[in-house]
Motif scaffolding. Structure first.
Motif, PDB file in Angstrom:
ATOM      1  N   SER A 158     -35.953 -47.897  39.915  1.00  0.00           N
ATOM      2  CA  SER A 158     -36.494 -47.015  40.942  1.00  0.00           C
ATOM      3  C   SER A 158     -37.918 -46.629  40.580  1.00  0.00           C
ATOM      4  CB  SER A 158     -35.655 -45.739  41.064  1.00  0.00           C
ATOM      5  OG  SER A 158     -34.330 -46.045  41.415  1.00  0.00           O
ATOM      6  N   LEU A 159     -38.746 -46.548  41.603  1.00  0.00           N
ATOM      7  CA  LEU A 159     -40.106 -46.056  41.424  1.00  0.00           C
ATOM      8  C   LEU A 159     -40.248 -44.849  42.340  1.00  0.00           C
ATOM      9  CD1 LEU A 159     -42.745 -46.601  39.966  1.00  0.00           C
ATOM     10  CD2 LEU A 159     -43.481 -47.966  41.925  1.00  0.00           C
ATOM     11  N   ILE A 160     -40.533 -43.708  41.725  1.00  0.00           N
ATOM     12  CA  ILE A 160     -40.466 -42.451  42.453  1.00  0.00           C
ATOM     13  C   ILE A 160     -41.842 -41.813  42.524  1.00  0.00           C
ATOM     14  CG2 ILE A 160     -39.339 -40.202  42.571  1.00  0.00           C
ATOM     15  CD1 ILE A 160     -37.229 -41.473  40.642  1.00  0.00           C
ATOM     16  N   GLY A 161     -42.229 -41.402  43.699  1.00  0.00           N
ATOM     17  CA  GLY A 161     -43.509 -40.742  43.882  1.00  0.00           C
ATOM     18  C   GLY A 161     -43.405 -39.654  44.930  1.00  0.00           C
ATOM     19  N   ALA A 162     -44.513 -39.027  45.199  1.00  0.00           N
ATOM     20  CA  ALA A 162     -44.537 -37.983  46.219  1.00  0.00           C
ATOM     21  C   ALA A 162     -45.828 -38.094  47.005  1.00  0.00           C
ATOM     22  CB  ALA A 162     -44.419 -36.598  45.590  1.00  0.00           C
ATOM     23  N   LEU A 173     -43.245 -35.060  50.702  1.00  0.00           N
ATOM     24  CA  LEU A 173     -42.133 -36.006  50.747  1.00  0.00           C
ATOM     25  C   LEU A 173     -41.898 -36.570  49.354  1.00  0.00           C
ATOM     26  CD1 LEU A 173     -42.816 -38.425  53.733  1.00  0.00           C
ATOM     27  CD2 LEU A 173     -41.071 -36.667  53.574  1.00  0.00           C
ATOM     28  N   LEU A 174     -40.643 -36.851  49.039  1.00  0.00           N
ATOM     29  CA  LEU A 174     -40.314 -37.599  47.838  1.00  0.00           C
ATOM     30  C   LEU A 174     -40.013 -39.023  48.269  1.00  0.00           C
ATOM     31  CD1 LEU A 174     -39.906 -36.833  44.808  1.00  0.00           C
ATOM     32  CD2 LEU A 174     -37.469 -36.801  45.284  1.00  0.00           C
ATOM     33  N   ALA A 201     -38.922 -33.129  50.452  1.00  0.00           N
ATOM     34  CA  ALA A 201     -38.810 -32.665  49.070  1.00  0.00           C
ATOM     35  C   ALA A 201     -38.235 -31.259  49.003  1.00  0.00           C
ATOM     36  CB  ALA A 201     -40.178 -32.699  48.386  1.00  0.00           C
ATOM     37  N   PHE A 218     -34.328 -32.143  48.977  1.00  0.00           N
ATOM     38  CA  PHE A 218     -33.842 -33.336  48.307  1.00  0.00           C
ATOM     39  C   PHE A 218     -34.423 -33.413  46.905  1.00  0.00           C
ATOM     40  CE2 PHE A 218     -33.826 -37.784  47.255  1.00  0.00           C
ATOM     41  CZ  PHE A 218     -32.699 -38.305  47.877  1.00  0.00           C
ATOM     42  N   GLN A 219     -33.534 -33.596  45.930  1.00  0.00           N
ATOM     43  CA  GLN A 219     -33.991 -33.918  44.587  1.00  0.00           C
ATOM     44  C   GLN A 219     -33.246 -35.146  44.112  1.00  0.00           C
ATOM     45  OE1 GLN A 219     -33.559 -30.282  42.269  1.00  0.00           O
ATOM     46  NE2 GLN A 219     -35.768 -30.016  42.382  1.00  0.00           N
ATOM     47  N   TYR A 220     -33.889 -35.874  43.261  1.00  0.00           N
ATOM     48  CA  TYR A 220     -33.343 -37.137  42.819  1.00  0.00           C
ATOM     49  C   TYR A 220     -32.871 -36.969  41.388  1.00  0.00           C
ATOM     50  CZ  TYR A 220     -33.010 -42.236  42.993  1.00  0.00           C
ATOM     51  OH  TYR A 220     -32.560 -43.527  43.025  1.00  0.00           O
ATOM     52  N   GLN A 221     -31.615 -37.269  41.176  1.00  0.00           N
ATOM     53  CA  GLN A 221     -31.055 -37.065  39.852  1.00  0.00           C
ATOM     54  C   GLN A 221     -30.757 -38.396  39.187  1.00  0.00           C
ATOM     55  OE1 GLN A 221     -28.112 -33.990  39.579  1.00  0.00           O
ATOM     56  NE2 GLN A 221     -26.923 -35.109  38.065  1.00  0.00           N
ATOM     57  N   VAL A 222     -31.245 -38.540  37.977  1.00  0.00           N
ATOM     58  CA  VAL A 222     -31.021 -39.774  37.234  1.00  0.00           C
ATOM     59  C   VAL A 222     -30.134 -39.461  36.043  1.00  0.00           C
ATOM     60  CG1 VAL A 222     -32.068 -41.647  35.957  1.00  0.00           C
ATOM     61  CG2 VAL A 222     -33.250 -40.669  37.912  1.00  0.00           C
ATOM     62  N   ALA A 223     -28.952 -40.045  36.046  1.00  0.00           N
ATOM     63  CA  ALA A 223     -28.037 -39.832  34.925  1.00  0.00           C
ATOM     64  C   ALA A 223     -27.953 -41.124  34.125  1.00  0.00           C
ATOM     65  CB  ALA A 223     -26.654 -39.436  35.436  1.00  0.00           C
ATOM     66  N   PRO A 224     -27.677 -41.029  32.869  1.00  0.00           N
ATOM     67  CA  PRO A 224     -27.635 -42.219  32.012  1.00  0.00           C
ATOM     68  C   PRO A 224     -26.491 -43.139  32.391  1.00  0.00           C
ATOM     69  CG  PRO A 224     -26.764 -40.315  30.844  1.00  0.00           C
ATOM     70  CD  PRO A 224     -27.342 -39.803  32.126  1.00  0.00           C
ATOM     71  N   SER A 277     -32.461 -36.791  34.165  1.00  0.00           N
ATOM     72  CA  SER A 277     -33.693 -36.331  34.800  1.00  0.00           C
ATOM     73  C   SER A 277     -33.379 -35.842  36.197  1.00  0.00           C
ATOM     74  CB  SER A 277     -34.718 -37.467  34.891  1.00  0.00           C
ATOM     75  OG  SER A 277     -35.075 -37.927  33.612  1.00  0.00           O
ATOM     76  N   LEU A 278     -34.056 -34.787  36.598  1.00  0.00           N
ATOM     77  CA  LEU A 278     -33.964 -34.282  37.959  1.00  0.00           C
ATOM     78  C   LEU A 278     -35.377 -34.273  38.516  1.00  0.00           C
ATOM     79  CD1 LEU A 278     -31.999 -33.192  40.048  1.00  0.00           C
ATOM     80  CD2 LEU A 278     -32.511 -30.885  39.229  1.00  0.00           C
ATOM     81  N   ILE A 279     -35.594 -35.062  39.561  1.00  0.00           N
ATOM     82  CA  ILE A 279     -36.942 -35.305  40.032  1.00  0.00           C
ATOM     83  C   ILE A 279     -37.129 -34.734  41.419  1.00  0.00           C
ATOM     84  CG2 ILE A 279     -38.663 -37.087  40.471  1.00  0.00           C
ATOM     85  CD1 ILE A 279     -36.852 -38.921  38.708  1.00  0.00           C
ATOM     86  N   LEU A 299     -45.388 -34.074  41.544  1.00  0.00           N
ATOM     87  CA  LEU A 299     -44.087 -34.633  41.214  1.00  0.00           C
ATOM     88  C   LEU A 299     -43.558 -33.851  40.012  1.00  0.00           C
ATOM     89  CD1 LEU A 299     -42.442 -37.085  42.297  1.00  0.00           C
ATOM     90  CD2 LEU A 299     -43.281 -38.350  40.344  1.00  0.00           C
ATOM     91  N   ALA A 348     -49.189 -36.142  42.068  1.00  0.00           N
ATOM     92  CA  ALA A 348     -48.500 -37.279  42.673  1.00  0.00           C
ATOM     93  C   ALA A 348     -49.475 -38.383  43.067  1.00  0.00           C
ATOM     94  CB  ALA A 348     -47.701 -36.826  43.891  1.00  0.00           C
ATOM     95  N   TYR A 368     -43.168 -42.189  38.877  1.00  0.00           N
ATOM     96  CA  TYR A 368     -42.155 -42.150  37.845  1.00  0.00           C
ATOM     97  C   TYR A 368     -41.251 -43.344  38.008  1.00  0.00           C
ATOM     98  CZ  TYR A 368     -39.284 -39.700  34.418  1.00  0.00           C
ATOM     99  OH  TYR A 368     -38.625 -39.323  33.285  1.00  0.00           O
ATOM    100  N   VAL A 376     -37.907 -45.460  36.850  1.00  0.00           N
ATOM    101  CA  VAL A 376     -36.616 -45.369  36.185  1.00  0.00           C
ATOM    102  C   VAL A 376     -36.060 -46.770  36.033  1.00  0.00           C
ATOM    103  CG1 VAL A 376     -34.274 -44.480  36.307  1.00  0.00           C
ATOM    104  CG2 VAL A 376     -36.180 -43.116  37.184  1.00  0.00           C
TER     105      VAL A 376
END
Lengths: 234, 234
Positions: free
Chosen positions: A178-182, A201-202, A225, A228-234, B178-180, B202, B225, B230, B232
């Motif tokens: 994933s590539l995340i920006g705002a 916006l996210l 944004a 909405f938040q984006y959560q990344v878990a291992p 991570s929480l983005i 961001l 941003a 970011y 992942v």
DNA sequence: GGCGATTTGTCCGTATGTATC
DNA sequence: AGATACATACGGACAAATCGC
């Protein structure tokens, strides 16, 4: 000689006081008029306005000429996990998740799409645009792009969870990066998401692969944004 | 009856004129003083300031009390990928990465900090605030929070890569979650990052653990941003 | 629709504080 | 210390939008 010197300028002290007061009000309530408020705090109307400016920029208040200044609702933020399907973790929490199909089109792939989806140059892609709603409120716009060879497979999709649709047709997908920006929304995006154009916006670009590791879907989601938040878990 | 009615208020018209003039100046140049400019356009100084406010909010100008108002360089949009170590992937690409230590403080932990760092209630945390610069330009503000038992270990940190500092002291960290999200900057954040207040940030909340899996650091980074994305990886 | 009353938006004037050189 | 620049705060006046009568 400065007796009552604060480190902070007056309008910022005032803004802090107002911030606390606004929290006690209900969304939709109107603030007292500027003249009244200025009188109550014994400051000039311009100084009060400067303080209110802060809260407006923070998105807590909405000013309307001729009407007044209202308290805005603080939107709920839904954390969404990166690994799972868009809807699973949220519907498990009791939220109502919807997906509307906005558009379906076929066109030649861009360079970026060729690269990620491992297509030959000038190949065709199928693009599905969807709008995601949480608890009836629009949250995300998503552009899904597939190799054109998937057209038949996706022909029956009308809405709802796209991942479930594919999983039921023996094509379960997993996200690989994933590539995340705002950024700020375009006028069109703001209109579709029912949001102001100055709120961020996210954006999340994700590549999903099938069980054999072949890239299948390149999706670009753009989400409010404030919801909405984006959560990344291992 | 309004003869010379413009649709736009005066300060906005003025802002448009200034916007055009500023484009002709070189980055780093100083604008004439507010009094001079106000006289030149035959408006009140407040009206001129209101116009200049617009350009400041747009990120075109930087005001410094006592010095003047400078033209800023058009922000280069170089999207930056940040994986597991903040600085490694960037410096590998030839970018100059710096980290300045802004503040070091010890205080009682918040509820969120207790939860993530697995602290008992009312425990102390050590908070380090750092500013990250990329090629000399500020990009991120980071608040690192550690259990107070790490005070001695972190006492010698003065700047530079915090992860390297810890790894050299036998405490290598790995990110586990991570929480983005994205939001607009506060006034203070905008000032430190030399960015307009209406451009999005961001924000990334990450929990890092040591090799035994114990949570060690809770970090909240807020990044421009327009300079930062970011990434992942699985 | 007209016409005040109310509320926010703009503009000007003036004075003083504060940071930088 | 003085000069210059931006920052804050006070004041007054009128314009523009909204609403109720």
């Amino acid at each position: 000689m400065h007796l009552s010197r604060q480190i902070e300028p007056l309008y910022r002290e005032l803004a802090a006081v107002l911030r606390a007061e606004v929290q006690l009000l209900a969304p939709g309530d109107y603030l007292p008029g500027e003249i009244q408020l200025a009188a109550r705090f014994a400051v000039n109307r311009h100084t009060l306005r400067r303080a209110v400016d802060e809260l407006v920029l923070e998105g807590r208040l909405l000013r309307q000429q001729g009407k007044g200044t209202r308290v805005l609702a603080r939107p709920l933020i839904y954390p969404v996990e990166a690994g799972s399907a868009y809807s699973d973790s949220l519907s498990a929490l009791g939220h109502r998740v919807e997906a509307q199909l906005l558009e379906r089109r076929q066109r030649t792939a861009t360079q970026e799409e060729c690269q990620h989806l491992q297509l030959s140059a000038a190949a065709d892609v199928l693009e599905l645009s969807t709008l995601r709603l949480l608890d009836g409120q629009p949250v995300s716009l998503i552009r899904h792009r597939f190799c054109a060879s998937r057209v038949a497979l996706l022909a029956a999709y009308r809405g709802g969870s796209l991942r479930h649709y594919l999983a039921e047709r023996d094509l379960p997908l997993t996200r690989t990066f994933s590539l995340i920006g705002a950024r700020l929304p375009s006028r069109d995006e703001a209109a579709r998401l029912l949001m102001p154009q100055h709120a961020p916006l996210l954006s999340v670009l994700t590549l999903s692969r099938d069980m054999a590791g072949r890239p299948v879907e390149l999706a670009l989601s753009t989400s409010r944004a404030d919801r909405f938040q984006y959560q990344v878990a291992p």
